[in-house]
Design a protein around this motif. Structure first.
Motif, PDB file in Angstrom:
ATOM      1  N   CYS A   7      85.185  -1.396  -5.295  1.00 33.84           N
ATOM      2  CA  CYS A   7      85.462  -1.534  -3.870  1.00 33.84           C
ATOM      3  C   CYS A   7      85.555  -0.155  -3.230  1.00 33.84           C
ATOM      4  CB  CYS A   7      86.782  -2.297  -3.690  1.00 33.84           C
ATOM      5  SG  CYS A   7      87.164  -2.702  -1.989  1.00 33.84           S
ATOM      6  N   ASN A   8      85.022  -0.040  -2.025  1.00 32.95           N
ATOM      7  CA  ASN A   8      85.128   1.206  -1.268  1.00 32.95           C
ATOM      8  C   ASN A   8      86.571   1.453  -0.839  1.00 32.95           C
ATOM      9  OD1 ASN A   8      82.415   2.185  -1.064  1.00 32.95           O
ATOM     10  ND2 ASN A   8      81.969   0.468   0.299  1.00 32.95           N
ATOM     11  N   TYR A  10      89.581   1.958   1.739  1.00 30.81           N
ATOM     12  CA  TYR A  10      89.793   1.196   2.971  1.00 30.81           C
ATOM     13  C   TYR A  10      90.944   1.801   3.757  1.00 30.81           C
ATOM     14  CZ  TYR A  10      90.731  -2.638   6.164  1.00 30.81           C
ATOM     15  OH  TYR A  10      90.921  -3.384   7.295  1.00 30.81           O
ATOM     16  N   HIS A  11      90.637   2.205   4.978  1.00 34.38           N
ATOM     17  CA  HIS A  11      91.652   2.674   5.912  1.00 34.38           C
ATOM     18  C   HIS A  11      91.172   2.265   7.302  1.00 34.38           C
ATOM     19  CE1 HIS A  11      94.364   6.169   7.473  1.00 34.38           C
ATOM     20  NE2 HIS A  11      94.499   5.070   8.182  1.00 34.38           N
ATOM     21  N   ALA A  12      91.760   1.223   7.838  1.00 29.43           N
ATOM     22  CA  ALA A  12      91.348   0.680   9.130  1.00 29.43           C
ATOM     23  C   ALA A  12      92.189   1.249  10.259  1.00 29.43           C
ATOM     24  CB  ALA A  12      91.466  -0.839   9.129  1.00 29.43           C
ATOM     25  N   ILE A  36      86.644   1.662  10.055  1.00 29.26           N
ATOM     26  CA  ILE A  36      87.102   1.942   8.693  1.00 29.26           C
ATOM     27  C   ILE A  36      86.750   3.412   8.475  1.00 29.26           C
ATOM     28  CG2 ILE A  36      86.936   1.436   6.244  1.00 29.26           C
ATOM     29  CD1 ILE A  36      86.078  -1.389   6.989  1.00 29.26           C
ATOM     30  N   ARG A  39      84.985   6.730   4.728  1.00 24.33           N
ATOM     31  CA  ARG A  39      83.925   6.283   3.821  1.00 24.33           C
ATOM     32  C   ARG A  39      82.743   7.250   3.858  1.00 24.33           C
ATOM     33  NH1 ARG A  39      83.741  -0.306   3.846  1.00 24.33           N
ATOM     34  NH2 ARG A  39      85.780  -0.559   2.858  1.00 24.33           N
ATOM     35  N   THR A  45      80.567   2.461   9.728  1.00 18.89           N
ATOM     36  CA  THR A  45      81.919   1.900   9.809  1.00 18.89           C
ATOM     37  C   THR A  45      82.808   2.490  10.901  1.00 18.89           C
ATOM     38  OG1 THR A  45      82.738   3.469   8.157  1.00 18.89           O
ATOM     39  CG2 THR A  45      81.901   1.348   7.331  1.00 18.89           C
ATOM     40  N   CYS A 119      89.926  -8.725   6.043  1.00 19.75           N
ATOM     41  CA  CYS A 119      90.363  -7.463   5.476  1.00 19.75           C
ATOM     42  C   CYS A 119      91.785  -7.199   5.992  1.00 19.75           C
ATOM     43  CB  CYS A 119      89.412  -6.340   5.877  1.00 19.75           C
ATOM     44  SG  CYS A 119      89.384  -6.040   7.656  1.00 19.75           S
ATOM     45  N   GLN A 157      92.436   0.632  -4.013  1.00 21.78           N
ATOM     46  CA  GLN A 157      91.468  -0.450  -3.872  1.00 21.78           C
ATOM     47  C   GLN A 157      90.914  -0.916  -5.224  1.00 21.78           C
ATOM     48  OE1 GLN A 157      90.815   2.707  -3.025  1.00 21.78           O
ATOM     49  NE2 GLN A 157      88.829   3.261  -3.847  1.00 21.78           N
TER      50      GLN A 157
END
Length: 165
Positions: A7-8, A10-12, A36, A39, A45, A119, A157
């Protein structure tokens, strides 16, 4: 259980929000623009780095069959989801997804008969929005409330893969 896929990170981050009204006289959604960050491919993203504009998304939503009802939208540069309070049972939140670039349908089906819900950012927004819906006496009252969720990283992740192996 199937094998765990990598999984990449993730920071939203919720960058902005606005109201979007559908083509009919009734449909209205709270529209949250979400990035996101961090990345390898930020042009996919992050809104300020992608080729799609927010205006183009709104115009595409105007032409998209199924973009009707009342609820909220999570719009990432690579995926847009509409969460609407179901016409069959308005105490249930229904979700549908499109590719933000061309508004083609995205199948939310996953392995073993499961369906993708959300997510982290979508889940946090959904929790707030569902609470607003439950506490509102009218659609108008619901539409006045906005989630304060703005930022959320997933610290690890790969914990499921580590646990399962």
């Amino acid at each position: 259980m199937q094998s765990i896929s990598p999984c990449n990170p993730y920071h939203a981050v919720v960058r902005d929000h606005e109201m979007w009204h559908g083509r009919d006289d009734k449909s209205v959604f709270k529209l949250y623009y979400v990035d996101i960050i961090g990345r390898a491919n930020p042009e996919r993203t992050e809104w300020d780095k992608c080729a799609t504009t927010r205006e183009a998304l709104r115009e595409a939503l105007d032409r998209t069959p199924g973009a009707q009802g009342v609820g909220f939208i999570t719009a990432f540069p690579h995926i847009t989801k509409i969460f609407r309070f179901g016409p069959e049972a308005e105490t249930v939140l229904n979700v549908r997804a499109w590719n933000t670039v061309d508004m083609s349908d995205i199948d939310l089906g996953r392995s073993d008969g499961y369906v993708e819900f959300a997510c982290l950012a979508e889940a946090a927004l959904a929790a707030d929005e569902y609470r607003f819906w439950a506490q509102a006496a009218s659609v108008e009252a619901y539409l006045k409330e906005w989630s304060t969720y703005r930022d959320g990283p997933v610290l690890c992740q790969s914990k499921l893969a580590q646990y399962w192996s």
